[in-house]
Design a protein around this motif. Structure first.
Motif, PDB file in Angstrom:
ATOM      1  N   SER A   1       0.836  -1.204   0.000  1.00  0.00           N
ATOM      2  CA  SER A   1       0.000   0.000   0.000  1.00  0.00           C
ATOM      3  C   SER A   1       0.873   1.257   0.000  1.00  0.00           C
ATOM      4  CB  SER A   1      -0.997  -0.031   1.155  1.00  0.00           C
ATOM      5  OG  SER A   1      -0.448   0.568   2.292  1.00  0.00           O
ATOM      6  N   LEU A   2       2.027   1.187   0.650  1.00  0.00           N
ATOM      7  CA  LEU A   2       2.930   2.343   0.609  1.00  0.00           C
ATOM      8  C   LEU A   2       3.357   2.615  -0.846  1.00  0.00           C
ATOM      9  CD1 LEU A   2       5.926   2.930   3.033  1.00  0.00           C
ATOM     10  CD2 LEU A   2       5.930   3.750   0.703  1.00  0.00           C
ATOM     11  N   LEU A   3       3.671   1.541  -1.561  1.00  0.00           N
ATOM     12  CA  LEU A   3       4.149   1.718  -2.940  1.00  0.00           C
ATOM     13  C   LEU A   3       3.035   2.168  -3.879  1.00  0.00           C
ATOM     14  CD1 LEU A   3       6.518  -1.360  -3.131  1.00  0.00           C
ATOM     15  CD2 LEU A   3       7.148   1.054  -2.964  1.00  0.00           C
ATOM     16  N   SER A   4       1.871   1.523  -3.761  1.00  0.00           N
ATOM     17  CA  SER A   4       0.791   1.898  -4.676  1.00  0.00           C
ATOM     18  C   SER A   4       0.316   3.323  -4.383  1.00  0.00           C
ATOM     19  CB  SER A   4      -0.361   0.893  -4.602  1.00  0.00           C
ATOM     20  OG  SER A   4      -0.864   0.831  -3.288  1.00  0.00           O
ATOM     21  N   GLY A   5       0.433   3.731  -3.111  1.00  0.00           N
ATOM     22  CA  GLY A   5       0.078   5.098  -2.750  1.00  0.00           C
ATOM     23  C   GLY A   5       0.967   6.132  -3.426  1.00  0.00           C
TER      24      GLY A   5
END
Lengths: 231, 212
Positions: free
Chosen positions: A108-112
């Motif tokens: 989720s950090l990356l897709s964010g």
């Protein structure tokens, strides 16, 4: 409860002590800034706390227990990553090498930040690489996150993005930087090193109360200019 | 563990591809010799270079490259110990070295199904039986150990190749003085190589245990 406590921590390289008698305390949930001039022992301290280096003297405790690799996530200086790997490869690496791996948190950090799993590390910008390194640290689900100069060589926009991620980390954080202004918004604790020794360690509020310095920068400068000053 | 082996494989697949490409070239040379048997044992002579290739391509950069790129700081600050990391990395590298040796042995048998002559003559002796496998592992361990200790591929590569070459000459000289028949000689020599490989693996581990 203290997230991190070091006692009499020291590291000697041949004849030279890079760090000596370092006693620092970082309470659980704190965001601690580690500052000091070049060669003052910042990287040595972080390498010891992360378990990368073995101390010559003293010890490191994480939540009252001797240091274990799983308890600390570390992003080393220059954010080393396998440059020819894809982001997905690196996440698989994180999963394979950490029993408590939190895939959802890392993804989720990356897709964010619009970093896709198929992108290759060497095609990412410096800011994106920092975020990938942070995603690996977040996925490890460690009690303490240690970041060595995470903002170095980042443009102002990337710097803001990275600091926002750091501010929102649930874990206790210890990070080093040259630029005090960047840290003041995110951090609440300060550790100042000079010539391999701890000069200051405490919360911003405690350090500033009863001291004539107008702000943190003033305080740090005061201690750097007066090598004999001890608090 | 299988995930960890995948990680090790991901880090070494370029080396595997390079060695596979060399084997392909070797296969082409062997095919030529099979058609033109007068080449005088070219395939035999080339087979002796295999251990050197394993040492250069796979062994020496294995840990030295991690130091050079700084990625050892990533690999060694995850939740597993350096010993386990090294074990996984070496397992994949050893499997690669042994596979390459087996492929080469198969190619040799295909080119020269009936070697004849003296089995203790070095080109035959060093490319048949157990010795090539033991030597492949020794070459790998030598490169890995020197890479771990020197932390630079540009030092580990030539140094390990030099030592390997010297070792090969010493092996030939000692072999000439012994009067053991083919198989006892093969077993003895292989056991010595494997023992040396184990010692070198220990040196590699000591080289990375406390360093950052």
């Amino acid at each position: 409860m203290n997230a991190l406590e070091t006692r009499e921590l020291g590291k000697r390289y041949r004849q030279r002590w890079a760090l000596s008698e370092a006693g620092i305390v970082v309470p659980a949930g704190a965001k601690a800034a580690l500052v000091g001039p070049n060669g003052s022992g910042k990287s040595t301290l972080l390498n010891l706390v992360s378990g990368l280096l073995t101390p010559t003297t003293g010890r490191v405790e994480i939540f009252g227990r001797p240091l274990e690799m799983a308890a600390v996530a570390f992003v080393a200086q220059d954010k080393p990553l396998y440059r020819r790997w894809s982001v997905a490869d690196l996440l698989r690496f994180g999963a394979a090498t950490n029993p408590g791996w939190d895939r959802a948190a890392a993804e989720s950090l990356l897709s964010g930040h619009d970093i896709g799993p198929r992108e290759r590390v060497d095609r990412l910008s410096g800011g994106q690489r920092t975020l990938v390194a942070l995603a690996l640290a977040v996925g490890k689900r460690a009690d303490l996150v240690v970041l060595d100069e995470p903002l170095a060589e980042l443009d102002p926009l990337a710097r803001t993005e990275v600091m926002t991620v750091v501010r929102e980390l649930e874990a206790t954080v210890l990070l080093s930087s040259h630029i005090l202004a960047d840290l003041a918004d995110v951090c609440d604790h300060l550790i100042l090193l000079g010539a391999g020794r701890v000069r200051l360690c405490g919360s911003f509020a405690d350090l500033l109360s009863g001291h004539p310095a107008a702000d943190l920068e003033d305080l740090v400068l005061h201690y750097l200019r007066n090598p004999e000053a001890v608090r | 563990m299988s995930d960890l082996l995948w990680v090790a494989w991901r880090g070494q697949r370029a080396q595997a591809a390079a060695l596979a490409a060399l084997l392909l070239l070797y296969g082409a040379a062997a095919a030529v010799e099979r058609l033109e048997p007068d080449l005088g044992g070219l395939t035999f002579q080339l087979a002796g270079l295999q251990a050197g290739a394993i040492c250069l391509i796979w062994g020496a950069p294995l840990i030295a490259r991690e130091f050079e790129a700084g990625t050892h700081k990533l690999a060694w600050t995850q939740s597993l110990s350096r010993g386990r990391w090294l074990a996984a990395v070496l397992a994949v590298a050893a499997a690669g070295a042994l596979t390459a040796t087996a492929v080469l042995a198969a190619v040799l048998t295909w080119v020269l199904p009936d070697a004849g002559g003296d089995p203790t003559y070095w080109p035959y002796y060093e490319s048949h039986g157990l010795v090539p496998y033991a030597r492949a592992l020794l070459a790998l361990a030598l490169g890995v150990a020197l890479g771990a200790v020197t932390r630079h591929t540009r030092i580990a590569m030539p140094l390990s190749l030099l030592l390997l070459g010297v070792g090969q000459l010493v092996g030939r000289a000692l072999r000439g003085r012994s009067d053991l028949p083919f198989w006892p000689l093969q077993w003895t020599e292989s056991a010595i190589y494997l023992l040396l490989a184990l010692v070198l693996t220990g040196i590699a581990y000591l080289g990375i245990r406390h360093r950052a």
